[in-house]
Design a protein around this motif. Sequence first.
Motif, PDB file in Angstrom:
ATOM      1  N   PHE A  70       0.748  -1.084  -0.015  1.00 50.14           N
ATOM      2  CA  PHE A  70       0.222   0.061  -0.261  1.00 50.14           C
ATOM      3  C   PHE A  70       1.086   1.271  -0.441  1.00 50.14           C
ATOM      4  CE2 PHE A  70      -4.286   2.096   0.733  1.00 50.14           C
ATOM      5  CZ  PHE A  70      -3.461   2.713   1.370  1.00 50.14           C
ATOM      6  N   LEU A  71       1.683   0.944   0.711  1.00 46.37           N
ATOM      7  CA  LEU A  71       2.841   2.315   0.930  1.00 46.37           C
ATOM      8  C   LEU A  71       3.369   2.568  -0.668  1.00 46.37           C
ATOM      9  CD1 LEU A  71       4.213   4.568   2.209  1.00 46.37           C
ATOM     10  CD2 LEU A  71       5.842   2.967   3.910  1.00 46.37           C
ATOM     11  N   GLY A  72       4.151   1.291  -0.611  1.00 46.43           N
ATOM     12  CA  GLY A  72       4.670   1.556  -2.383  1.00 46.43           C
ATOM     13  C   GLY A  72       3.747   2.455  -3.319  1.00 46.43           C
ATOM     14  N   VAL A  73       2.388   1.827  -3.165  1.00 49.36           N
ATOM     15  CA  VAL A  73       1.672   2.229  -4.055  1.00 49.36           C
ATOM     16  C   VAL A  73       1.266   4.011  -4.192  1.00 49.36           C
ATOM     17  CG1 VAL A  73      -1.170   2.066  -4.766  1.00 49.36           C
ATOM     18  CG2 VAL A  73       0.473   0.030  -5.023  1.00 49.36           C
ATOM     19  N   ALA A  74       0.884   4.077  -2.885  1.00 51.52           N
ATOM     20  CA  ALA A  74       0.850   5.344  -2.362  1.00 51.52           C
ATOM     21  C   ALA A  74       2.254   6.769  -3.203  1.00 51.52           C
ATOM     22  CB  ALA A  74       0.651   5.979  -0.907  1.00 51.52           C
ATOM     23  N   VAL A  75       3.021   6.121  -2.592  1.00 52.84           N
ATOM     24  CA  VAL A  75       4.987   6.618  -3.656  1.00 52.84           C
ATOM     25  C   VAL A  75       4.291   6.574  -5.121  1.00 52.84           C
ATOM     26  CG1 VAL A  75       6.417   6.808  -3.335  1.00 52.84           C
ATOM     27  CG2 VAL A  75       5.843   6.012  -1.417  1.00 52.84           C
ATOM     28  N   ALA A  76       4.339   5.695  -5.265  1.00 52.01           N
ATOM     29  CA  ALA A  76       3.963   5.618  -7.101  1.00 52.01           C
ATOM     30  C   ALA A  76       2.972   6.681  -7.187  1.00 52.01           C
ATOM     31  CB  ALA A  76       3.716   4.325  -7.311  1.00 52.01           C
ATOM     32  N   ILE A  77       2.011   7.281  -6.958  1.00 49.26           N
ATOM     33  CA  ILE A  77       0.603   7.886  -7.309  1.00 49.26           C
ATOM     34  C   ILE A  77       1.540   8.930  -7.066  1.00 49.26           C
ATOM     35  CG2 ILE A  77      -1.568   9.020  -6.604  1.00 49.26           C
ATOM     36  CD1 ILE A  77      -1.774   6.073  -6.154  1.00 49.26           C
ATOM     37  N   LEU A  78       2.268   9.396  -6.035  1.00 50.31           N
ATOM     38  CA  LEU A  78       2.427  10.301  -5.629  1.00 50.31           C
ATOM     39  C   LEU A  78       3.443  11.058  -6.623  1.00 50.31           C
ATOM     40  CD1 LEU A  78       2.439  10.907  -1.510  1.00 50.31           C
ATOM     41  CD2 LEU A  78       1.714  11.828  -3.176  1.00 50.31           C
ATOM     42  N   LEU A 115       4.497  14.855 -11.225  1.00 57.24           N
ATOM     43  CA  LEU A 115       5.700  15.160 -13.047  1.00 57.24           C
ATOM     44  C   LEU A 115       4.681  15.200 -13.521  1.00 57.24           C
ATOM     45  CD1 LEU A 115       7.632  11.679 -13.342  1.00 57.24           C
ATOM     46  CD2 LEU A 115       8.392  13.702 -12.865  1.00 57.24           C
ATOM     47  N   ALA A 116       3.179  14.908 -13.320  1.00 56.43           N
ATOM     48  CA  ALA A 116       2.272  15.376 -14.187  1.00 56.43           C
ATOM     49  C   ALA A 116       1.589  16.940 -13.642  1.00 56.43           C
ATOM     50  CB  ALA A 116       1.072  14.432 -14.537  1.00 56.43           C
ATOM     51  N   LEU A 117       2.155  17.021 -12.857  1.00 58.10           N
ATOM     52  CA  LEU A 117       1.818  18.685 -12.275  1.00 58.10           C
ATOM     53  C   LEU A 117       2.595  20.045 -12.200  1.00 58.10           C
ATOM     54  CD1 LEU A 117      -0.943  17.155  -9.903  1.00 58.10           C
ATOM     55  CD2 LEU A 117      -1.238  17.856 -11.895  1.00 58.10           C
ATOM     56  N   ARG A 118       3.608  19.465 -11.951  1.00 61.29           N
ATOM     57  CA  ARG A 118       4.693  20.666 -12.585  1.00 61.29           C
ATOM     58  C   ARG A 118       4.784  21.757 -12.847  1.00 61.29           C
ATOM     59  NH1 ARG A 118      10.553  17.364 -13.904  1.00 61.29           N
ATOM     60  NH2 ARG A 118       9.895  17.207 -16.690  1.00 61.29           N
ATOM     61  N   PRO A 119       5.138  22.501 -13.120  1.00 64.11           N
ATOM     62  CA  PRO A 119       5.548  23.956 -14.131  1.00 64.11           C
ATOM     63  C   PRO A 119       5.674  22.917 -15.518  1.00 64.11           C
ATOM     64  CG  PRO A 119       5.400  24.431 -12.215  1.00 64.11           C
ATOM     65  CD  PRO A 119       5.797  22.963 -12.180  1.00 64.11           C
ATOM     66  N   SER A 120       5.778  23.137 -16.449  1.00 68.02           N
ATOM     67  CA  SER A 120       6.464  23.112 -17.599  1.00 68.02           C
ATOM     68  C   SER A 120       7.310  24.525 -18.288  1.00 68.02           C
ATOM     69  CB  SER A 120       5.807  22.494 -18.502  1.00 68.02           C
ATOM     70  OG  SER A 120       4.865  22.978 -19.365  1.00 68.02           O
TER      71      SER A 120
END
Length: 149
Positions: free
Chosen positions: A9-17, A22-27
């Motif tokens: 569960f902790l590994g999946v949570a880290v992967a989602i974060l 990466l998806a939300l950082r400014p480009s």
Amino acid sequence: MSRNARLAFLGVAVAILVVAFLALRPSSDDPETTADAPTATATATTSNPDVREETPTPTETPTPKPTVDPGPLLTGSKVVKLRFDKGDTVRFRVLAPKDEEVHIHGYDIKKDVKGGETENISFKATIDGIFEIEFEDSATQIGELRVDP
């Protein structure tokens, strides 16, 4: 919940974060991060409103003036051949061993030259032909001027 389930569960949570970061950082296409965006600059203020600070005027770097080739040096040790086109400015220098008069035949230009001093001579080539340049007093040819049409 078992230990392995919690770690998964902790590994999946880290992967989602990580994916969300990466998806939300400014480009580089976002206007907030481009060089065109206005930036705040600090301005100096004085406590006295009657005192104005002078903005220093940048000193201008002087532009060197172009130099004109003074032409070859005629000394009388040999006959120097000069060639110009009609309309050009003829330029040469003369160094006489003693006080002399330089004469450009055909143009009938005469110039006194002090012994040991270099004299600059220049004139417009208006007559085409071949002309003798000489030390008039000693009758020594120092140059041959050719002006092409």
